[in-house]
Design a protein around this motif. Sequence first.
Motif, PDB file in Angstrom:
ATOM      1  N   ASN A 199      -7.029   3.354   3.057  1.00 42.38           N
ATOM      2  CA  ASN A 199      -6.057   3.172   2.225  1.00 42.38           C
ATOM      3  C   ASN A 199      -5.644   4.416   1.422  1.00 42.38           C
ATOM      4  O   ASN A 199      -4.518   4.340   1.087  1.00 42.38           O
ATOM      5  CB  ASN A 199      -6.758   2.189   1.144  1.00 42.38           C
ATOM      6  CG  ASN A 199      -7.118   0.778   1.679  1.00 42.38           C
ATOM      7  OD1 ASN A 199      -6.349   0.216   2.461  1.00 42.38           O
ATOM      8  ND2 ASN A 199      -8.294   0.229   1.356  1.00 42.38           N
ATOM      9  N   TRP A 212      -1.592   5.484   1.415  1.00 37.20           N
ATOM     10  CA  TRP A 212      -0.905   6.132  -0.024  1.00 37.20           C
ATOM     11  C   TRP A 212      -0.245   7.348   0.257  1.00 37.20           C
ATOM     12  O   TRP A 212       0.785   7.617  -0.091  1.00 37.20           O
ATOM     13  CB  TRP A 212      -2.007   5.902  -1.133  1.00 37.20           C
ATOM     14  CG  TRP A 212      -1.568   6.404  -2.522  1.00 37.20           C
ATOM     15  CD1 TRP A 212      -0.530   5.771  -3.125  1.00 37.20           C
ATOM     16  CD2 TRP A 212      -1.971   7.615  -2.994  1.00 37.20           C
ATOM     17  NE1 TRP A 212      -0.344   6.659  -4.402  1.00 37.20           N
ATOM     18  CE2 TRP A 212      -1.307   7.708  -4.214  1.00 37.20           C
ATOM     19  CE3 TRP A 212      -2.743   8.658  -2.744  1.00 37.20           C
ATOM     20  CZ2 TRP A 212      -1.339   8.766  -5.139  1.00 37.20           C
ATOM     21  CZ3 TRP A 212      -2.986   9.602  -3.934  1.00 37.20           C
ATOM     22  CH2 TRP A 212      -2.373   9.745  -5.037  1.00 37.20           C
ATOM     23  N   LYS A 231       2.761   7.262   2.868  1.00 36.02           N
ATOM     24  CA  LYS A 231       4.048   6.834   2.141  1.00 36.02           C
ATOM     25  C   LYS A 231       4.771   7.968   1.440  1.00 36.02           C
ATOM     26  O   LYS A 231       6.137   8.090   1.460  1.00 36.02           O
ATOM     27  CB  LYS A 231       3.779   5.855   1.112  1.00 36.02           C
ATOM     28  CG  LYS A 231       4.339   4.414   1.430  1.00 36.02           C
ATOM     29  CD  LYS A 231       3.591   3.355   0.487  1.00 36.02           C
ATOM     30  CE  LYS A 231       4.845   2.706   0.009  1.00 36.02           C
ATOM     31  NZ  LYS A 231       4.281   1.502  -1.102  1.00 36.02           N
ATOM     32  N   GLN A 232       4.107   8.977   0.913  1.00 35.32           N
ATOM     33  CA  GLN A 232       4.733  10.122   0.130  1.00 35.32           C
ATOM     34  C   GLN A 232       4.768  11.119   0.964  1.00 35.32           C
ATOM     35  O   GLN A 232       5.657  12.235   0.436  1.00 35.32           O
ATOM     36  CB  GLN A 232       4.081  10.489  -1.067  1.00 35.32           C
ATOM     37  CG  GLN A 232       3.630   9.165  -2.006  1.00 35.32           C
ATOM     38  CD  GLN A 232       2.570   9.539  -3.165  1.00 35.32           C
ATOM     39  OE1 GLN A 232       2.802  10.011  -3.960  1.00 35.32           O
ATOM     40  NE2 GLN A 232       1.262   8.975  -2.529  1.00 35.32           N
ATOM     41  N   VAL A 255      -4.611  -9.080  -4.173  1.00 32.58           N
ATOM     42  CA  VAL A 255      -3.439  -9.557  -4.873  1.00 32.58           C
ATOM     43  C   VAL A 255      -3.531 -10.570  -5.948  1.00 32.58           C
ATOM     44  O   VAL A 255      -3.003 -10.766  -7.077  1.00 32.58           O
ATOM     45  CB  VAL A 255      -2.442  -9.898  -3.841  1.00 32.58           C
ATOM     46  CG1 VAL A 255      -1.099 -10.619  -4.539  1.00 32.58           C
ATOM     47  CG2 VAL A 255      -2.031  -8.570  -3.111  1.00 32.58           C
ATOM     48  N   PRO A 257      -3.317  -1.302  -0.030  1.00 33.98           N
ATOM     49  CA  PRO A 257      -2.332  -1.050  -0.108  1.00 33.98           C
ATOM     50  C   PRO A 257      -1.126  -2.155  -0.822  1.00 33.98           C
ATOM     51  O   PRO A 257      -0.372  -1.771  -1.687  1.00 33.98           O
ATOM     52  CB  PRO A 257      -1.503  -0.919   1.321  1.00 33.98           C
ATOM     53  CG  PRO A 257      -2.699  -0.747   2.042  1.00 33.98           C
ATOM     54  CD  PRO A 257      -4.071  -1.356   1.555  1.00 33.98           C
ATOM     55  N   GLU A 258      -1.524  -3.439  -0.589  1.00 30.15           N
ATOM     56  CA  GLU A 258      -0.699  -4.648  -1.402  1.00 30.15           C
ATOM     57  C   GLU A 258      -1.010  -4.602  -2.913  1.00 30.15           C
ATOM     58  O   GLU A 258      -0.177  -5.073  -3.391  1.00 30.15           O
ATOM     59  CB  GLU A 258      -1.113  -5.922  -0.629  1.00 30.15           C
ATOM     60  CG  GLU A 258      -2.488  -6.465  -0.246  1.00 30.15           C
ATOM     61  CD  GLU A 258      -3.039  -6.081   0.997  1.00 30.15           C
ATOM     62  OE1 GLU A 258      -2.706  -4.581   1.507  1.00 30.15           O
ATOM     63  OE2 GLU A 258      -3.903  -6.702   1.293  1.00 30.15           O
ATOM     64  N   SER A 315      -2.064  -1.891  -4.354  1.00 33.51           N
ATOM     65  CA  SER A 315      -1.424  -0.427  -4.882  1.00 33.51           C
ATOM     66  C   SER A 315       0.021  -0.571  -5.393  1.00 33.51           C
ATOM     67  O   SER A 315       0.672  -0.156  -6.116  1.00 33.51           O
ATOM     68  CB  SER A 315      -1.577   0.671  -3.976  1.00 33.51           C
ATOM     69  OG  SER A 315      -3.100   0.975  -4.200  1.00 33.51           O
ATOM     70  N   ALA A 316       0.743  -1.390  -4.333  1.00 32.42           N
ATOM     71  CA  ALA A 316       2.132  -1.696  -4.204  1.00 32.42           C
ATOM     72  C   ALA A 316       2.465  -2.341  -5.596  1.00 32.42           C
ATOM     73  O   ALA A 316       3.726  -2.408  -6.050  1.00 32.42           O
ATOM     74  CB  ALA A 316       2.707  -2.658  -3.102  1.00 32.42           C
ATOM     75  N   MET A 317       1.596  -3.168  -6.212  1.00 27.75           N
ATOM     76  CA  MET A 317       1.952  -4.086  -7.562  1.00 27.75           C
ATOM     77  C   MET A 317       1.679  -3.136  -8.737  1.00 27.75           C
ATOM     78  O   MET A 317       2.031  -3.424 -10.127  1.00 27.75           O
ATOM     79  CB  MET A 317       1.217  -5.172  -7.541  1.00 27.75           C
ATOM     80  CG  MET A 317       1.508  -6.071  -6.345  1.00 27.75           C
ATOM     81  SD  MET A 317       0.280  -7.427  -6.227  1.00 27.75           S
ATOM     82  CE  MET A 317       1.253  -8.730  -7.083  1.00 27.75           C
ATOM     83  N   ASP A 367       1.651  -0.060 -11.727  1.00 23.28           N
ATOM     84  CA  ASP A 367       2.571   0.793 -12.501  1.00 23.28           C
ATOM     85  C   ASP A 367       2.298   2.372 -12.310  1.00 23.28           C
ATOM     86  O   ASP A 367       3.123   3.406 -12.269  1.00 23.28           O
ATOM     87  CB  ASP A 367       2.452   0.581 -14.074  1.00 23.28           C
ATOM     88  CG  ASP A 367       2.996  -0.838 -14.279  1.00 23.28           C
ATOM     89  OD1 ASP A 367       4.289  -1.142 -14.064  1.00 23.28           O
ATOM     90  OD2 ASP A 367       2.020  -1.627 -14.811  1.00 23.28           O
ATOM     91  N   ILE A 405      -0.906   4.925  -9.886  1.00 28.53           N
ATOM     92  CA  ILE A 405      -1.766   5.218  -8.886  1.00 28.53           C
ATOM     93  C   ILE A 405      -2.265   6.476  -8.948  1.00 28.53           C
ATOM     94  O   ILE A 405      -1.490   7.533  -8.887  1.00 28.53           O
ATOM     95  CB  ILE A 405      -1.250   4.931  -7.279  1.00 28.53           C
ATOM     96  CG1 ILE A 405      -0.597   3.555  -7.501  1.00 28.53           C
ATOM     97  CG2 ILE A 405      -2.324   4.756  -6.387  1.00 28.53           C
ATOM     98  CD1 ILE A 405       0.110   3.229  -6.079  1.00 28.53           C
TER      99      ILE A 405
END
Length: 306
Positions: free
Chosen positions: A152, A156, A159-160, A181, A204-205, A207-209, A211, A213
């Motif tokens: 996880n 993250w 993605k960056q 979630v 990840p799902e 973290s995706a929500m 504001d 991390i």
Amino acid sequence: MMTTRQLQDEILRLKKEKDICILAHAYQSHEILEVADYTGDSYGLSQQAAKAPQKNVLMCGVRFMAETVKILSPEKTVYLSNSGAGCPMAEQLDVEMLSALKESNPDYTVVAYINTTSELKTICDVCVTSSSALKIVNNIDNDKILFIPDCNLGAWVEKQVPQKTFKFVHGGCPTHLRMSVRDVKKARGAHPEAKLLVHPECLPEVSAMADYIGSTTGIMKYAKESDAKEFIIGTENSIVQHLQYECPDKKFYPLSKDCVCHNMKLTTLMDVYNCVCGQGGEEIKLDENVRVKAKACIDTMLTLGE
Ligand code: 13P
Ligand code: SF4
């Protein structure tokens, strides 16, 4: 029976008298943080481990953190506050399994989350922590990254850093994996104005929500500096208590009541007292060959993380 305050006063007196530096991870209880010389996230603790002037170090946290101190400062006497405090994630991959992975991926740089055993670190190229992973992966002179063991945190970072190719193993933190979630929807429903701050060890799902991390220190810094007044905290629940204490004019809610790391919670103030009395904890001893080899990937972390 001594009160908390009396115990703390004795700890402060004894640590000075015996030249002991107390390092405490942010997931420790408030009463332990109050007697520590330094508190912070895994990266901050590693930096302190390398430069603490005292002859003795007491690590209030989990085993890999105490081992990191010993790896960096072999001349110091290093204690782990409670010998039962291990990190389950650090045990998820052993030397045999990683050796096989390395053999089938010879052109990949092995990036190990610092939550690993000293033995495993001997065959890794560089360590990272949640607050330093992004910078370090960017600074690695190879586009192929084998990221172990937290997929996880790895996802993250991936993605960056889309220009690099990542491979992962199936591993992660059992504490942070408890948050779902469903928890996010429930918490957002109950606190619609609150900002959601999560640790990258979350799914990840989840973290995706969020504001924001970041590491434990990152989450605390964000909450303190933000103009927002309410926060849902997606990491170990001691951070909710620390933030509420430090920012009484703001409101903090746990994303899930289940996000408690029982290993981090094993250490009590009485353990700390017993350790500074010379009657508790565990002295960390490492095979010198293991220590020297493991040091290379921690040194690389500290260099690339600067
Ligand atoms: P950080 O303090 O580096 O964010 O790590 C969190 C953690 O789970 C430590 O075991
Ligand atoms: Fe290990 Fe997770 Fe506990 Fe940190 S919170 S010590 S990663 S189990």
